[in-house]
Scaffold this motif. Structure first.
Motif, mmCIF file in Angstrom:
data_model
loop_
_atom_site.group_PDB
_atom_site.id
_atom_site.type_symbol
_atom_site.label_atom_id
_atom_site.label_comp_id
_atom_site.label_asym_id
_atom_site.label_seq_id
_atom_site.Cartn_x
_atom_site.Cartn_y
_atom_site.Cartn_z
ATOM 1 N N ARG A 275 0.869 -1.181 0.000
ATOM 2 C CA ARG A 275 0.000 0.000 0.000
ATOM 3 C C ARG A 275 0.901 1.226 0.000
ATOM 4 O O ARG A 275 1.853 1.298 0.777
ATOM 5 C CB ARG A 275 -0.868 0.016 1.257
ATOM 6 C CG ARG A 275 -1.730 -1.232 1.459
ATOM 7 C CD ARG A 275 -2.224 -1.340 2.897
ATOM 8 N NE ARG A 275 -1.130 -1.612 3.823
ATOM 9 C CZ ARG A 275 -1.098 -1.183 5.083
ATOM 10 N NH1 ARG A 275 -2.065 -0.421 5.576
ATOM 11 N NH2 ARG A 275 -0.066 -1.486 5.856
ATOM 12 N N VAL A 276 0.602 2.200 -0.860
ATOM 13 C CA VAL A 276 1.424 3.405 -0.940
ATOM 14 C C VAL A 276 0.567 4.601 -0.542
ATOM 15 O O VAL A 276 -0.491 4.851 -1.142
ATOM 16 C CB VAL A 276 1.991 3.618 -2.354
ATOM 17 C CG1 VAL A 276 2.906 4.844 -2.380
ATOM 18 C CG2 VAL A 276 2.753 2.385 -2.816
ATOM 19 N N PHE A 277 1.026 5.319 0.476
ATOM 20 C CA PHE A 277 0.337 6.512 0.960
ATOM 21 C C PHE A 277 1.171 7.737 0.593
ATOM 22 O O PHE A 277 2.345 7.827 0.970
ATOM 23 C CB PHE A 277 0.126 6.425 2.473
ATOM 24 C CG PHE A 277 -0.667 5.206 2.891
ATOM 25 C CD1 PHE A 277 -2.047 5.182 2.765
ATOM 26 C CD2 PHE A 277 -0.031 4.067 3.377
ATOM 27 C CE1 PHE A 277 -2.782 4.061 3.129
ATOM 28 C CE2 PHE A 277 -0.742 2.942 3.740
ATOM 29 C CZ PHE A 277 -2.132 2.935 3.617
ATOM 30 N N VAL B 290 -2.620 3.105 -4.471
ATOM 31 C CA VAL B 290 -1.991 4.363 -4.069
ATOM 32 C C VAL B 290 -3.069 5.275 -3.490
ATOM 33 O O VAL B 290 -4.081 5.538 -4.147
ATOM 34 C CB VAL B 290 -1.298 5.044 -5.264
ATOM 35 C CG1 VAL B 290 -0.447 6.216 -4.776
ATOM 36 C CG2 VAL B 290 -0.440 4.049 -6.030
ATOM 37 N N VAL B 291 -2.829 5.748 -2.268
ATOM 38 C CA VAL B 291 -3.837 6.499 -1.520
ATOM 39 C C VAL B 291 -3.251 7.839 -1.066
ATOM 40 O O VAL B 291 -2.130 7.875 -0.549
ATOM 41 C CB VAL B 291 -4.304 5.691 -0.286
ATOM 42 C CG1 VAL B 291 -5.344 6.458 0.514
ATOM 43 C CG2 VAL B 291 -4.838 4.329 -0.714
ATOM 44 N N PRO B 292 -3.988 8.961 -1.230
ATOM 45 C CA PRO B 292 -3.474 10.255 -0.769
ATOM 46 C C PRO B 292 -3.689 10.454 0.733
ATOM 47 O O PRO B 292 -4.578 9.847 1.331
ATOM 48 C CB PRO B 292 -4.306 11.262 -1.566
ATOM 49 C CG PRO B 292 -5.605 10.562 -1.791
ATOM 50 C CD PRO B 292 -5.275 9.101 -1.936
ATOM 51 N N ILE C 237 0.449 7.731 8.982
ATOM 52 C CA ILE C 237 0.901 6.718 9.935
ATOM 53 C C ILE C 237 -0.270 5.867 10.409
ATOM 54 O O ILE C 237 -0.172 4.636 10.516
ATOM 55 C CB ILE C 237 1.615 7.397 11.128
ATOM 56 C CG1 ILE C 237 2.906 8.066 10.650
ATOM 57 C CG2 ILE C 237 1.898 6.380 12.222
ATOM 58 C CD1 ILE C 237 3.546 8.957 11.690
ATOM 59 N N GLN C 238 -1.398 6.522 10.678
ATOM 60 C CA GLN C 238 -2.583 5.793 11.123
ATOM 61 C C GLN C 238 -3.042 4.801 10.057
ATOM 62 O O GLN C 238 -3.355 3.648 10.361
ATOM 63 C CB GLN C 238 -3.715 6.770 11.451
ATOM 64 C CG GLN C 238 -4.992 6.097 11.957
ATOM 65 C CD GLN C 238 -6.068 7.104 12.307
ATOM 66 O OE1 GLN C 238 -5.869 8.311 12.241
ATOM 67 N NE2 GLN C 238 -7.234 6.610 12.688
ATOM 68 N N ASN C 239 -3.077 5.237 8.808
ATOM 69 C CA ASN C 239 -3.480 4.345 7.726
ATOM 70 C C ASN C 239 -2.478 3.204 7.524
ATOM 71 O O ASN C 239 -2.858 2.062 7.263
ATOM 72 C CB ASN C 239 -3.623 5.132 6.421
ATOM 73 C CG ASN C 239 -4.821 6.057 6.429
ATOM 74 O OD1 ASN C 239 -5.768 5.856 7.190
ATOM 75 N ND2 ASN C 239 -4.793 7.080 5.591
ATOM 76 N N ALA C 240 -1.192 3.528 7.645
ATOM 77 C CA ALA C 240 -0.165 2.499 7.478
ATOM 78 C C ALA C 240 -0.298 1.420 8.546
ATOM 79 O O ALA C 240 -0.110 0.225 8.268
ATOM 80 C CB ALA C 240 1.218 3.130 7.523
#
Length: 479
Positions: A281-283, A381-383, A391-394
């Protein structure tokens, strides 16, 4: 046709029951694998039990020398074994050769450090800890990196003085065969290392039923890892489990977008994304999101798909048809939720389990491609608006294996490194695990350590010696 058999007591063990091995590049039978029987398991464990006293008593320096010699022997087999790996499971020949380099390094590192890591540990003038081999090890290696992971499964326990029964993946047996043959050629006793091929569920049940087996080392899915851990509890067998992953990548403003996208694409699409450490997953900072997605799509467009053995191929096939079906499911699910799907290249005509490098942008948070381990060449890929949100999403994942951050300022690097809940964090780089460091997984990603000094210690018991210990074992380097 190529035939593979279990290797027990320095000999192949042909069996009537065989499994056809289907080449993923052309969907034809490329080899046959003998299916090991209960008698084979009994023989492998019995030989390991018979060998454990002699192997444990072999000086650690001598054990290490054999591993270094095995590495040299393996190097002579790399060309043929790499071609077989490409045929059997779809990794390009170049990728397979690179993997064998890491396998050789793994044997060498454990061999060169065997004496040091087996020496007594002094506490004070009267006390010390002796490091002793823990006993017979059952090691289960997967199909996706069959050379380096089989090497990791056998190198540390053998260096520590433990006999090993290696259950290698029947989907890609050539690498394990080459490694075991190299170990025997280097002088490792017949019973100290054996290779079993066949039905993994049946063989694991039979092996683990033997109480003489003291450690289970497994790399594979979280689901299977939990089953093995539950089974190991029956005999209180130690477990080293390297399981699934869904590695996050955080990309912040100020970095070189082209270089970052290139690095992410290279690591993601190695072996068609079939790696637990690959970016999952890419933020990306909202201010650079569109530009980064464009760079990532451009980087992915350079991946030429084709049969794994062709020199022009950059990315080979997935290992099986069910993997293609899984990629189709993830893509359809994301598209139906409103995500944009971009297949960077086209699939080759004809047979083969191919799926192109795929970038998915504007991905809703409930999409399966974010929540599950994809294990293929699909990259969402998520903005994000703030670093805390990133960090929370990761960390919003049951897995905790690897993570990656690309940042220009030191404050961001320190913040993200300290707060990402994973066993490893890489800053402005993506790199595979080396032999001299542990590969720890948190949460659903594993239990214990594999690699480096902690991985070596997983195959040792500590014995406390009180009274005159400093002089009793002075100069000793054996376990």
């Amino acid at each position: 046709m190529k035939q593979y058999h279990s290797l027990i007591n320095r000999a192949p063990v042909p069996r009537v029951k065989k499994r056809d091995l289907i080449g993923p590049s052309n969907e034809t039978t490329v080899a046959q694998v003998s299916v090991a029987t209960n008698e084979d398991v009994t023989a492998a464990v019995d030989h390991a039990v018979d060998a454990r006293t002699e192997w444990a008593a072999t000086p650690a320096g001598e054990r290490g020398r054999m591993l270094v010699e095995a590495a040299a022997s393996l190097e002579k087999r790399v060309k043929e074994a790499s071609l077989r790996m490409a045929i059997e499971q779809g990794k390009t020949v170049a990728e397979a050769e690179g993997e064998f380099v890491r396998a050789v390094e793994t044997l060498v590192w454990n061999g060169e450090n065997a004496e040091r890591l087996s020496a007594p540990l002094p506490i004070d003038d009267t006390r010390c800890l002796i490091r002793e081999p823990i006993g017979v090890v059952a090691a289960f290696s997967p199909w996706n990196y069959p050379a380096v992971l089989s090497a990791r499964k056998v190198a540390a326990p053998l260096a520590a003085g433990c006999p090993v029964i290696l259950k290698a993946a029947e989907e890609s047996p050539a690498a394990a065969v080459a490694i075991v043959e190299a170990l025997w050629e280097a002088g490792v006793p017949a019973g100290a290392v054996s290779l079993l091929l066949g039905d993994p569920s049946h063989l694991s049940e039979q092996i683990m039923a033997r109480p003489e087996v003291r450690v289970i080392s497994f790399t594979g899915s979280t689901r299977v890892g939990k089953l093995l851990a539950a089974r190991a509890a029956q005999n209180l067998q130690n477990c080293v489990l390297e399981l699934g992953g869904n590695a996050p990548v955080i990309v912040t403003a100020g970095v070189d977008l082209k270089d970052t996208a290139q690095q992410v694409a290279e690591y993601k699409f190695e072996h068609a994304g079939q790696s637990c450490n690959a970016p999952g997953r890419v933020f990306v900072d909202q201010t650079i999101y569109d530009d980064f997605v464009a760079e990532l799509e451009q980087a992915a467009a350079h991946y030429v798909l084709g049969p794994a053995t062709e020199s022009t191929t950059v990315m080979g096939p997935l290992f099986a048809q069910r993997a293609v079906e899984r990629m189709a499911h993830f893509t359809k699910d994301a598209a139906e939720r409103g995500a944009k799907v971009h297949e960077a290249t086209t699939r080759p005509d004809g047979p083969g389990f191919f799926w192109p490098p795929t970038i998915i942008s504007n991905v809703p948070p409930e999409s399966g491609v974010l929540e599950e381990e994809v294990f293929g060449p699909i990259l969402p890929v998520v903005p994000f608006d703030t670093i805390d949100e990133a960090i929370q999403n990761a960390n919003a994942s049951p897995y905790g294996l690897a993570s990656y951050v690309f940042a220009a300022d030191e404050t961001t690097k320190r913040l993200v490194t300290s707060q990402l809940d994973t066993g490893s964090v890489s800053i402005n780089m993506l790199r595979g695990v080396r032999a001299d460091v542990p590969n720890p997984g948190r949460h659903e990603s594993g239990l214990g350590y594999e690699g480096g000094e902690p991985g070596f210690a997983a195959f040792q018991n500590l014995k406390l010696v009180n009274g005159a210990a400093a002089t009793l074992f002075e100069g000793s380097s054996d376990a």
